[in-house]
Design a protein around this motif. Sequence first.
Motif, PDB file in Angstrom:
ATOM      1  N   GLY A  43     -62.987  21.085  45.868  1.00 16.36           N
ATOM      2  CA  GLY A  43     -62.242  21.112  47.116  1.00 16.36           C
ATOM      3  C   GLY A  43     -61.983  22.454  47.748  1.00 16.36           C
ATOM      4  N   GLU A  44     -62.123  23.547  47.009  1.00 15.12           N
ATOM      5  CA  GLU A  44     -61.812  24.832  47.636  1.00 15.12           C
ATOM      6  C   GLU A  44     -62.874  25.245  48.638  1.00 15.12           C
ATOM      7  OE1 GLU A  44     -62.815  24.395  44.540  1.00 15.12           O
ATOM      8  OE2 GLU A  44     -63.772  26.178  43.679  1.00 15.12           O
ATOM      9  N   MET A  45     -62.516  26.072  49.571  1.00 11.26           N
ATOM     10  CA  MET A  45     -63.419  26.592  50.598  1.00 11.26           C
ATOM     11  C   MET A  45     -63.812  28.013  50.198  1.00 11.26           C
ATOM     12  SD  MET A  45     -63.888  24.351  53.056  1.00 11.26           S
ATOM     13  CE  MET A  45     -64.256  25.239  54.564  1.00 11.26           C
ATOM     14  N   TYR A  56     -71.377  22.096  52.887  1.00  9.18           N
ATOM     15  CA  TYR A  56     -71.544  23.405  53.518  1.00  9.18           C
ATOM     16  C   TYR A  56     -71.123  23.301  54.976  1.00  9.18           C
ATOM     17  CZ  TYR A  56     -74.011  25.030  49.412  1.00  9.18           C
ATOM     18  OH  TYR A  56     -74.317  25.399  48.119  1.00  9.18           O
ATOM     19  N   GLN A  90     -56.006  26.328  48.005  1.00  7.98           N
ATOM     20  CA  GLN A  90     -56.618  25.192  47.314  1.00  7.98           C
ATOM     21  C   GLN A  90     -56.394  23.885  48.057  1.00  7.98           C
ATOM     22  OE1 GLN A  90     -58.772  26.319  45.164  1.00  7.98           O
ATOM     23  NE2 GLN A  90     -57.923  25.827  43.177  1.00  7.98           N
ATOM     24  N   TYR A 112     -69.397  28.486  54.963  1.00  7.76           N
ATOM     25  CA  TYR A 112     -68.523  28.253  53.823  1.00  7.76           C
ATOM     26  C   TYR A 112     -69.114  27.137  52.965  1.00  7.76           C
ATOM     27  CZ  TYR A 112     -64.592  31.037  55.570  1.00  7.76           C
ATOM     28  OH  TYR A 112     -63.761  32.067  55.975  1.00  7.76           O
ATOM     29  N   LYS A 113     -68.796  27.203  51.680  1.00  7.96           N
ATOM     30  CA  LYS A 113     -69.190  26.179  50.713  1.00  7.96           C
ATOM     31  C   LYS A 113     -67.945  25.489  50.197  1.00  7.96           C
ATOM     32  CE  LYS A 113     -71.267  25.929  46.060  1.00  7.96           C
ATOM     33  NZ  LYS A 113     -71.891  26.726  44.966  1.00  7.96           N
ATOM     34  N   GLN A 114     -67.995  24.163  50.110  1.00 16.52           N
ATOM     35  CA  GLN A 114     -66.880  23.414  49.547  1.00 16.52           C
ATOM     36  C   GLN A 114     -67.401  22.530  48.414  1.00 16.52           C
ATOM     37  OE1 GLN A 114     -64.835  20.376  51.972  1.00 16.52           O
ATOM     38  NE2 GLN A 114     -62.883  21.113  51.183  1.00 16.52           N
ATOM     39  N   GLN A 173     -58.132  18.427  56.941  1.00 16.21           N
ATOM     40  CA  GLN A 173     -59.470  17.902  56.685  1.00 16.21           C
ATOM     41  C   GLN A 173     -59.416  16.419  56.395  1.00 16.21           C
ATOM     42  OE1 GLN A 173     -61.648  19.405  53.212  1.00 16.21           O
ATOM     43  NE2 GLN A 173     -63.568  19.199  54.328  1.00 16.21           N
ATOM     44  N   PHE A 230     -55.118  22.472  54.549  1.00 20.62           N
ATOM     45  CA  PHE A 230     -55.452  23.811  54.054  1.00 20.62           C
ATOM     46  C   PHE A 230     -54.678  24.859  54.826  1.00 20.62           C
ATOM     47  CE2 PHE A 230     -58.837  23.266  51.059  1.00 20.62           C
ATOM     48  CZ  PHE A 230     -59.548  22.139  51.448  1.00 20.62           C
TER      49      PHE A 230
END
Lengths: 114, 114
Positions: free
Chosen positions: B43-45, B90, A107, B37-39, A37, A91
Amino acid sequence: DAGVIQSPRHEVTEMGQEVTLRCKPISGHDYLFWYRQTMMRGLELLIYFNNNVPIDDSGMPEDRFSAKMPNASFSTLKIQPSEPRDSAVYFCASSRTGGSAEAFFGQGTRLTVV
Amino acid sequence: AQKITQTQPGMFVQEKEAVTLDCTYDTSDPSYGLFWYKQPSSGEMIFLIYQGSYDQQNATEGRYSLNFQKARKSANLVISASQLGDSAMYFCATRLQGAQKLVFGQGTRLTINP
């Protein structure tokens, strides 16, 4: 389950050095993905494995990048030699087989190459 | 090839209002899945919701629903009664049948104002 585990969380290295990122997928998942990313390019798929076998590595930027999955519970992404443009968040994700099976993400590893 | 387009780089919404995040996709494959997905800033997905191309009804998960318009190749995410904790990036993603990889859009940054 602890989820997808990546290490290290942060890595700062000098240009030209070798970098190894590690991933432990969720037990029972037979797919493993490596994504990168960046602000400019968003989320890019680098490579993915099915039952430890690489299926599609078309996203690997160049020969400096390599990925392995020696067993169902471990994968590595290696960059040698590293360059500043490799700086990104990497990731690892895993999923079961199935069209509706969501991918679970780790993470991430924030890599900075100076 | 799959392509996902999220045309809204950023959105600002007042708390408690509903918000729609746009997503269009381009595939000629008749069988595919759509994911959101939400970030958050950490930072996590985080997986939110899934819609299959053959699903007759729009998917819903709590405050999230997917406005699936197959003829328009549109899969917009609707968040009802937005909360401050909804502020995040998102991502919309698609998966073709037979290929487990997810292809992501560029994302929309949602900011919920108090």
